[in-house]
Write an enzyme that holds these catalytic residues in place. Structure first.
Site, PDB file in Angstrom:
ATOM      1  N   ASP A  60       0.874  -1.174   0.000  1.00 34.11           N
ATOM      2  CA  ASP A  60       0.000   0.000   0.000  1.00 34.11           C
ATOM      3  C   ASP A  60       0.910   1.223   0.000  1.00 34.11           C
ATOM      4  OD1 ASP A  60      -1.661   2.121   0.453  1.00 34.11           O
ATOM      5  OD2 ASP A  60      -2.776   1.182   2.085  1.00 34.11           O
ATOM      6  N   ASN A  85       3.037   4.703 -11.641  1.00 33.03           N
ATOM      7  CA  ASN A  85       1.687   4.800 -12.202  1.00 33.03           C
ATOM      8  C   ASN A  85       0.577   4.776 -11.157  1.00 33.03           C
ATOM      9  OD1 ASN A  85      -0.574   4.110 -14.288  1.00 33.03           O
ATOM     10  ND2 ASN A  85      -0.523   2.352 -12.882  1.00 33.03           N
ATOM     11  N   TYR A 147      -5.785  16.882  -6.637  1.00 36.82           N
ATOM     12  CA  TYR A 147      -5.327  15.868  -7.603  1.00 36.82           C
ATOM     13  C   TYR A 147      -4.507  16.536  -8.699  1.00 36.82           C
ATOM     14  CZ  TYR A 147      -5.589  12.401 -11.373  1.00 36.82           C
ATOM     15  OH  TYR A 147      -5.271  11.529 -12.381  1.00 36.82           O
ATOM     16  N   LYS A 151      -0.498  16.186  -9.665  1.00 41.88           N
ATOM     17  CA  LYS A 151      -0.024  15.806 -11.003  1.00 41.88           C
ATOM     18  C   LYS A 151       0.889  16.891 -11.576  1.00 41.88           C
ATOM     19  CE  LYS A 151      -2.018  11.744 -11.504  1.00 41.88           C
ATOM     20  NZ  LYS A 151      -1.202  10.528 -11.467  1.00 41.88           N
TER      21      LYS A 151
END
Ligand code: NAP
Length: 254
Positions: A60, A85, A147, A151
């Site tokens: 995890d 990824n 998010y 990124k």
């Protein structure tokens, strides 16, 4: 003798597509994710179809111990290809989101790829060879919540490393997909019904393009004409407009 490639988030979607592409390119695979059953099934399938060996690491990546397990493996082995990824989406505005979930976003999308690259790169430099693909997003070019901010970190760090390593034989590339058919939106309970068909990308096709771009030495890979166009527009738009578009594009909760 086959080289080894390590893929995080190998159990599904874009990560799984990478494992099949890399196996077809004759790499042995290190498969990292939480779902042990799926990883073992994947390993068996890769052996049967491509004849490659796989090592499964159940981790995890939101936890310190999970991240450390993968770091330790990279430090003790020669990894030729690293694909950062693993990831998930967060669909609530920051002011009402769960703090623990926000921290998981940072740990999985930012902390883990940073630490895995930090341990992999000195070894790649010593060998003067290696490929790193960071699965970022077109969201890295807009202002669409935590998010999107995470990124952005990944895209900018990839670009920086691409420059830092330009005199070497090491390739670093940020893959920036748009909406892609995987388990991502279902897992994140996102409402996707209104999205036009032409905006959906195919995971295998975008991974093939990302691999080609990384080997060609591109710092950023944006698969699909629709997203190349979108990112081109974004780069020309005033930031005030990008901010507004970003908040409107943020997918709504189901
Ligand atoms: P997916 O099908 O949901 O796959 C996500 C993968 O990440 C799974 O293998 C999952 O494995 C793994 N993962 C999630 N949380 C993890 C954790 N805490 N520790 C370890 N592994 C974890 O989604 P996907 O679309 O392929 O997503 C892959 C990457 O693409 C993500 O970084 C995502 O942000 C990015 N992306 C996706 C899209 C899209 O539209 N699909 C667009 C742009 C960017 P387990 O559950 O087995 O742990």
């Amino acid at each position: 003798m086959r080289n080894w490639a390590l893929v995080t988030g190998a159990s599904s979607g874009i990560g799984e597509s990478f494992t099949r592409l890399l196996a077809a390119a004759n790499f042995n695979l290190v498969l990292v994710a939480r779902d042990e059953v799926r990883l073992n099934e994947l390993a068996a399938g890769l052996k049967e179809k491509y004849g490659v060996d796989s090592i499964v690491i159940v981790a995890d990546l939101a936890t310190e111990s999970g991240c450390f397990k993968v770091e330790e493996f990279i430090s003790n082995n020669e990894i030729e290809v690293l694909v950062n990824n693993a990831g998930f989406g967060i669909n609530k505005p920051f002011t009402v989101s769960d703090l623990a979930r926000e921290e998981e976003v940072l740990k999985v999308l930012v902390r883990t790829p940073m630490r895995l690259m930090h341990v992999a790169l000195p070894k790649m430099k010593a060998r003067n060879s290696g490929v790193i693909i960071n699965v970022s997003s077109v969201a890295s070019f807009i202002a669409g919540g935590a998010y999107s901010a995470s990124k952005s970190y990944l895209t900018v760090l990839s670009e920086s490393l691409h420059t830092e390593l330009s005199a070497t034989n090491i390739k670093v590339s940020a893959l920036c997909p748009g909406f892609t058919r995987t388990e991502f939106h279902q897992r994140g309970r996102m409402k996707m019904a209104g999205l036009p068909q032409f905006m959906w990308l195919n995971s295998d096709a975008l991974v093939a393009k990302a691999w080609k771009d990384a080997l060609a030495g591109k710092a950023v890979s944006i698969p699909g004409w629709q997203y190349k166009l979108l990112v081109g527009f974004i780069s020309l738009m005033p930031r005030s407009l990008v901010k507004r578009v970003g908040m409107n594009l943020r997918v709504k909760q189901r």
